[in-house]
Design a protein around this motif. Structure first.
Motif, short mmCIF file in Angstrom:
data_model
loop_
_atom_site.label_atom_id
_atom_site.label_comp_id
_atom_site.label_asym_id
_atom_site.label_seq_id
_atom_site.Cartn_x
_atom_site.Cartn_y
_atom_site.Cartn_z
N ASN A 1 -7.73 3.70 14.18
CA ASN A 1 -6.99 4.78 13.64
C ASN A 1 -7.43 5.45 12.25
O ASN A 1 -6.71 5.62 11.36
CB ASN A 1 -5.57 4.44 13.30
N GLY A 2 -8.88 5.77 12.12
CA GLY A 2 -9.39 6.16 11.04
C GLY A 2 -9.41 5.19 9.79
O GLY A 2 -9.76 5.94 8.65
N ILE A 3 -9.04 4.04 9.92
CA ILE A 3 -9.07 3.09 8.94
C ILE A 3 -10.44 2.99 8.14
O ILE A 3 -11.55 2.98 8.88
CB ILE A 3 -8.33 1.89 9.00
N SER A 4 -10.69 3.14 7.09
CA SER A 4 -11.87 2.74 6.44
C SER A 4 -12.49 1.30 6.69
O SER A 4 -11.61 0.29 6.77
CB SER A 4 -12.02 3.05 4.62
N THR B 1 -1.53 -9.14 12.90
CA THR B 1 -2.90 -8.69 13.28
C THR B 1 -3.06 -7.72 11.86
O THR B 1 -2.16 -7.10 11.19
CB THR B 1 -3.06 -8.15 14.38
N ALA B 2 -4.51 -7.49 12.04
CA ALA B 2 -4.88 -6.36 10.95
C ALA B 2 -4.35 -5.07 11.25
O ALA B 2 -3.86 -4.55 10.00
CB ALA B 2 -6.48 -6.54 11.19
N SER B 3 -4.01 -4.58 12.30
CA SER B 3 -3.59 -3.28 12.61
C SER B 3 -1.96 -3.35 12.52
O SER B 3 -1.57 -2.26 12.37
CB SER B 3 -3.95 -2.97 13.93
N SER B 4 -1.37 -4.40 12.52
CA SER B 4 0.03 -4.24 12.25
C SER B 4 0.68 -4.19 10.97
O SER B 4 1.87 -4.05 10.76
CB SER B 4 0.77 -5.37 13.23
N LEU B 5 -0.16 -4.68 10.09
CA LEU B 5 0.21 -4.70 8.51
C LEU B 5 0.69 -3.23 7.96
O LEU B 5 0.21 -2.33 8.50
CB LEU B 5 -0.87 -5.28 7.73
N VAL B 6 1.72 -3.32 7.13
CA VAL B 6 2.36 -1.98 6.66
C VAL B 6 1.72 -1.80 5.39
O VAL B 6 1.79 -2.60 4.33
CB VAL B 6 3.81 -2.35 6.71
N LYS B 7 1.28 -0.48 5.23
CA LYS B 7 0.81 -0.06 3.76
C LYS B 7 2.08 0.59 3.07
O LYS B 7 2.80 1.41 3.65
CB LYS B 7 -0.44 0.98 3.98
N VAL B 8 2.34 0.08 1.94
CA VAL B 8 3.41 0.40 1.07
C VAL B 8 3.10 1.10 -0.45
O VAL B 8 2.04 0.58 -0.83
CB VAL B 8 4.74 -0.68 0.99
N ASP B 9 4.00 1.78 -1.14
CA ASP B 9 3.41 2.09 -2.55
C ASP B 9 4.39 1.60 -3.50
O ASP B 9 5.15 0.63 -2.72
CB ASP B 9 3.24 3.72 -2.70
N ASP C 1 6.71 2.15 -5.16
CA ASP C 1 7.86 2.94 -5.12
C ASP C 1 8.62 2.18 -3.80
O ASP C 1 10.04 2.61 -3.82
CB ASP C 1 8.16 4.15 -5.34
N GLY C 2 8.14 1.59 -3.07
CA GLY C 2 8.70 1.01 -1.69
C GLY C 2 8.40 2.00 -0.56
O GLY C 2 9.03 1.77 0.48
N THR C 3 7.97 2.96 -0.70
CA THR C 3 7.79 4.08 0.39
C THR C 3 6.66 3.52 1.36
O THR C 3 5.46 3.35 0.87
CB THR C 3 7.25 5.53 -0.09
N ILE C 4 7.06 3.45 2.53
CA ILE C 4 5.92 3.07 3.86
C ILE C 4 5.10 4.28 3.87
O ILE C 4 5.42 5.53 4.04
CB ILE C 4 6.59 2.66 4.82
N VAL C 5 3.70 4.29 3.58
CA VAL C 5 2.69 5.22 3.39
C VAL C 5 2.38 5.74 4.92
O VAL C 5 2.50 7.04 5.01
CB VAL C 5 1.44 4.69 2.80
N GLU C 6 2.54 4.89 5.96
CA GLU C 6 1.98 5.43 7.49
C GLU C 6 3.16 4.60 8.21
O GLU C 6 2.92 3.36 8.71
CB GLU C 6 0.76 4.62 7.79
N PRO C 7 4.22 5.19 8.40
CA PRO C 7 5.52 4.34 9.20
C PRO C 7 5.01 4.27 10.47
O PRO C 7 4.28 4.69 11.16
CB PRO C 7 6.41 5.56 9.10
N GLY C 8 5.49 3.14 11.04
CA GLY C 8 5.25 2.68 12.26
C GLY C 8 6.48 2.01 12.93
O GLY C 8 7.78 2.27 12.50
#
Length: 264
Positions: A14-17, A71-79, A81-88
């Motif tokens: 998914n375009g992850i670096s 898994t590596a791909s299931s981890l959630v990215k958050v800032d 402020d608690g905002t999920i950067v890439e909702p899933g």
């Protein structure tokens, strides 16, 4: 970051670096390690990793998956402020956000943070004397161990200030009546520290199970010696491989054998 942090079969999605994917693989491996040791707690407790960059994002487990399922791909990215950067499909546990966001924001060296609710960790966290100098493992932890009093489930953002004040420059923490916490600049350092803290707690619970009378505390002179030895060992030695890297490489081999699929 070791070469083993990115198994050959693992590839960014998914375009992850490449750098973020490597971090995700390491973090997923930490979750699987915790499950292998029996240090998970249904879908509660957390391990997080701060992403590099000015955005101040960090990765944490999706609320609803067991540690053995992360898994590596299931981890959630958050800032912060608690905002999920890439909702899933899954969100995050807010209490986990409160604790981990506070430390990631305040401690530049806290690239990885591990927080557990193990039976022995909770037991020692509720002991008035805290972690006692009963064994060599405890002596390596105590110089950098801090305590934070229980205020209830960590849902109040105001608690972050008090948590950080109590943590100070420590690398280990007993959250009173709650559990254990350790941090590190690398996955190997964070894993070694939480392993030290958890096993020291288990040793204390077993030692005190035979009664408090006649239990031997380490002599103060020996405690002071261990403090000096720890300080010396923190200094890198040219040409000598870092202990944390060796531990992490061994840990990754174990995860690959007993919990494959973490790097997907």
């Amino acid at each position: 970051m070791t070469a083993l942090s990115r198994p050959a079969s693992s590839a960014p999605v998914n375009g992850i670096s490449d750098s973020e994917w490597a971090l995700r693989v390491d973090l997923a491996a930490l979750y699987r390690l915790a499950a292998l040791h029996g240090w998970d707690d249904l879908v509660a407790t957390h391990i997080s990793a701060r992403l590099p960059g000015f955005q101040h994002h960090f990765l944490i487990n999706p609320f609803g998956l067991l540690f053995e399922e992360v898994t590596a791909s299931s981890l959630v990215k958050v800032d912060l402020d608690g905002t999920i950067v890439e909702p899933g499909e899954y969100g995050i546990n807010y209490a986990g956000f409160v604790i981990h966001s506070a430390i990631h924001a305040a401690r530049p060296d806290a690239h990885f943070i591990i927080h557990f609710h193990t039976a022995d960790g909770m037991a020692v966290s509720a002991h008035a004397e805290g972690l006692l100098p009963l064994n060599q493992r405890a002596l390596t932890v105590i110089p950098s161990l801090r305590y934070h009093d229980y205020e209830g489930i960590a849902l109040d953002l105001d608690e972050r200030e008090r948590l950080i004040a109590d943590l100070g420059d420590g690398h280990f923490m007993l959250l009173r009546n709650h559990g254990t916490l350790a941090l590190g600049h690398s996955p190997g350092r964070a894993w070694r520290r939480i392993y030290q803290l958890e096993t020291a707690c288990t040793a204390q619970v077993r030692t005190l199970s035979i009664g408090r009378d006649n239990v031997l505390l380490a002599p103060q002179a020996a405690q002071d010696t261990v403090r000096r030895q720890i300080d010396r060992n923190r200094q890198p030695v040219e040409g000598k491989r870092d202990l944390d890297d060796l531990i992490w490489e061994a840990a990754l081999r174990r995860v690959a054998r007993h919990a494959p699929g973490f790097d997907s």
